[in-house]
Design an enzyme around this catalytic site. Structure first.
Site, PDB file in Angstrom:
ATOM      1  N   HIS A  91     -10.052  -5.222  -3.448  1.00 40.43           N
ATOM      2  CA  HIS A  91      -8.778  -5.326  -2.870  1.00 40.43           C
ATOM      3  C   HIS A  91      -8.864  -5.716  -1.187  1.00 40.43           C
ATOM      4  CE1 HIS A  91     -10.016  -1.147  -2.816  1.00 40.43           C
ATOM      5  NE2 HIS A  91      -9.372  -1.002  -1.410  1.00 40.43           N
TER       6      HIS A  91
ATOM      7  N   ASP B 101       0.969  -1.167  -0.078  1.00 40.12           N
ATOM      8  CA  ASP B 101       0.071   0.233   0.013  1.00 40.12           C
ATOM      9  C   ASP B 101       0.851   1.112  -0.026  1.00 40.12           C
ATOM     10  OD1 ASP B 101      -3.351   0.671   0.868  1.00 40.12           O
ATOM     11  OD2 ASP B 101      -1.872   2.160   1.108  1.00 40.12           O
TER      12      ASP B 101
ATOM     13  N   ASN C 289     -12.976  -3.343   2.168  1.00 42.87           N
ATOM     14  CA  ASN C 289     -13.867  -2.361   2.260  1.00 42.87           C
ATOM     15  C   ASN C 289     -14.940  -2.707   1.027  1.00 42.87           C
ATOM     16  OD1 ASN C 289     -13.087  -1.240   4.964  1.00 42.87           O
ATOM     17  ND2 ASN C 289     -11.203   0.024   3.544  1.00 42.87           N
TER      18      ASN C 289
ATOM     19  N   GLU D   7     -12.572   3.380  -1.301  1.00 39.69           N
ATOM     20  CA  GLU D   7     -11.976   4.484  -1.979  1.00 39.69           C
ATOM     21  C   GLU D   7     -11.492   4.072  -3.590  1.00 39.69           C
ATOM     22  OE1 GLU D   7      -8.952   6.120   0.150  1.00 39.69           O
ATOM     23  OE2 GLU D   7     -10.241   7.737   0.941  1.00 39.69           O
TER      24      GLU D   7
ATOM     25  N   HIS E 249      -6.939  -5.687   2.057  1.00 42.34           N
ATOM     26  CA  HIS E 249      -5.714  -5.210   2.874  1.00 42.34           C
ATOM     27  C   HIS E 249      -5.247  -6.403   3.721  1.00 42.34           C
ATOM     28  CE1 HIS E 249      -7.054  -0.887   2.110  1.00 42.34           C
ATOM     29  NE2 HIS E 249      -7.915  -1.305   2.105  1.00 42.34           N
TER      30      HIS E 249
HETATM   31  P1  AMP Z   1      -9.989   1.524   0.553  1.00 39.60           P
HETATM   32  O1  AMP Z   1     -10.170   2.682   1.106  1.00 39.60           O
HETATM   33  O2  AMP Z   1     -10.108   0.169   0.954  1.00 39.60           O
HETATM   34  O3  AMP Z   1     -10.592   1.583  -0.978  1.00 39.60           O
HETATM   35  O4  AMP Z   1      -8.179   1.517   0.178  1.00 39.60           O
HETATM   36  C1  AMP Z   1      -7.701   2.181  -0.844  1.00 39.60           C
HETATM   37  C2  AMP Z   1      -5.986   1.729  -0.674  1.00 39.60           C
HETATM   38  O5  AMP Z   1      -5.386   1.921  -1.662  1.00 39.60           O
HETATM   39  C3  AMP Z   1      -5.516   2.883   0.418  1.00 39.60           C
HETATM   40  O6  AMP Z   1      -4.980   2.109   1.539  1.00 39.60           O
HETATM   41  C4  AMP Z   1      -4.526   3.570  -0.437  1.00 39.60           C
HETATM   42  O7  AMP Z   1      -3.418   3.923   0.384  1.00 39.60           O
HETATM   43  C5  AMP Z   1      -4.012   2.545  -1.299  1.00 39.60           C
HETATM   44  N1  AMP Z   1      -3.722   3.116  -2.806  1.00 39.60           N
HETATM   45  C6  AMP Z   1      -4.107   4.151  -3.449  1.00 39.60           C
HETATM   46  N2  AMP Z   1      -3.428   4.530  -4.810  1.00 39.60           N
HETATM   47  C7  AMP Z   1      -2.409   3.143  -4.351  1.00 39.60           C
HETATM   48  C8  AMP Z   1      -1.492   3.118  -5.197  1.00 39.60           C
HETATM   49  N3  AMP Z   1      -1.055   3.815  -6.511  1.00 39.60           N
HETATM   50  N4  AMP Z   1      -0.420   2.284  -4.883  1.00 39.60           N
HETATM   51  C9  AMP Z   1      -0.608   1.535  -3.666  1.00 39.60           C
HETATM   52  N5  AMP Z   1      -1.635   1.661  -3.031  1.00 39.60           N
HETATM   53  C10 AMP Z   1      -2.453   2.520  -3.356  1.00 39.60           C
END
Ligand code: AMP
Length: 125
Positions: free
Chosen positions: A110, A39, A97, A105, A112
């Site tokens: 994905h 991440d 999520n 987001e 985590h």
């Molecule tokens: P979520 O809120 O569950 O959708 O998590 C999205 C995650 O993607 C967050 O923890 C971000 O830090 C991560 N993220 C966003 N852009 C990137 C990227 N380019 N490379 C790696 N992680 C990312």
């Protein structure tokens, strides 16, 4: 900005771009069904994201529409990543999520994987 997990798949989402090699990532593991990478904004000493290679918005989309092979491949990949990182004995947390209330987001499924320290309560109270 949280995403509406009921919307159709957006081919321009950031993880779709990562899968197409259009933007870089720090890969931990890759096979036919999954890609795992660090991440960009880690919330724990180890914070890895595992994504399926197929175009699925979220857990709901994936669990409803993915093939048996995709589901098995993805679940096995998540387990393998944790095992290969040596996280089974110390322990780890998985989180996916889904939709607005969860604050998802990125609209590509994905999981985590958090580890590397005692992770505390599951949700902020
Ligand atoms: P979520 O809120 O569950 O959708 O998590 C999205 C995650 O993607 C967050 O923890 C971000 O830090 C991560 N993220 C966003 N852009 C990137 C990227 N380019 N490379 C790696 N992680 C990312």
């Amino acid at each position: 900005m949280a995403v509406d997990a009921t919307l159709p798949y957006d081919e321009q989402n950031i993880f779709a771009k990562i899968l197409r090699g259009e933007i870089p990532n720090r890969t931990v593991y890759e096979d036919d069904f999954a890609l795992a990478f660090h991440d960009i904004n880690p919330q724990a000493p180890t914070h890895v994201l595992v994504i399926p290679k197929g175009a699925y918005v979220c857990w709901d989309d994936f669990s409803a529409k993915a093939t048996e092979a995709e589901i098995a491949g993805f679940v096995r990949a998540v387990g393998k990543v944790a095992r290969d990182l040596g996280l089974v004995a110390p322990g780890y947390r998985l989180l996916a999520n889904t939709g607005t209330d969860s604050h998802q987001e990125v609209p590509h499924l994905h999981v985590h994987l958090f580890a590397g320290q005692p992770l505390g309560p599951m949700l902020v109270r």
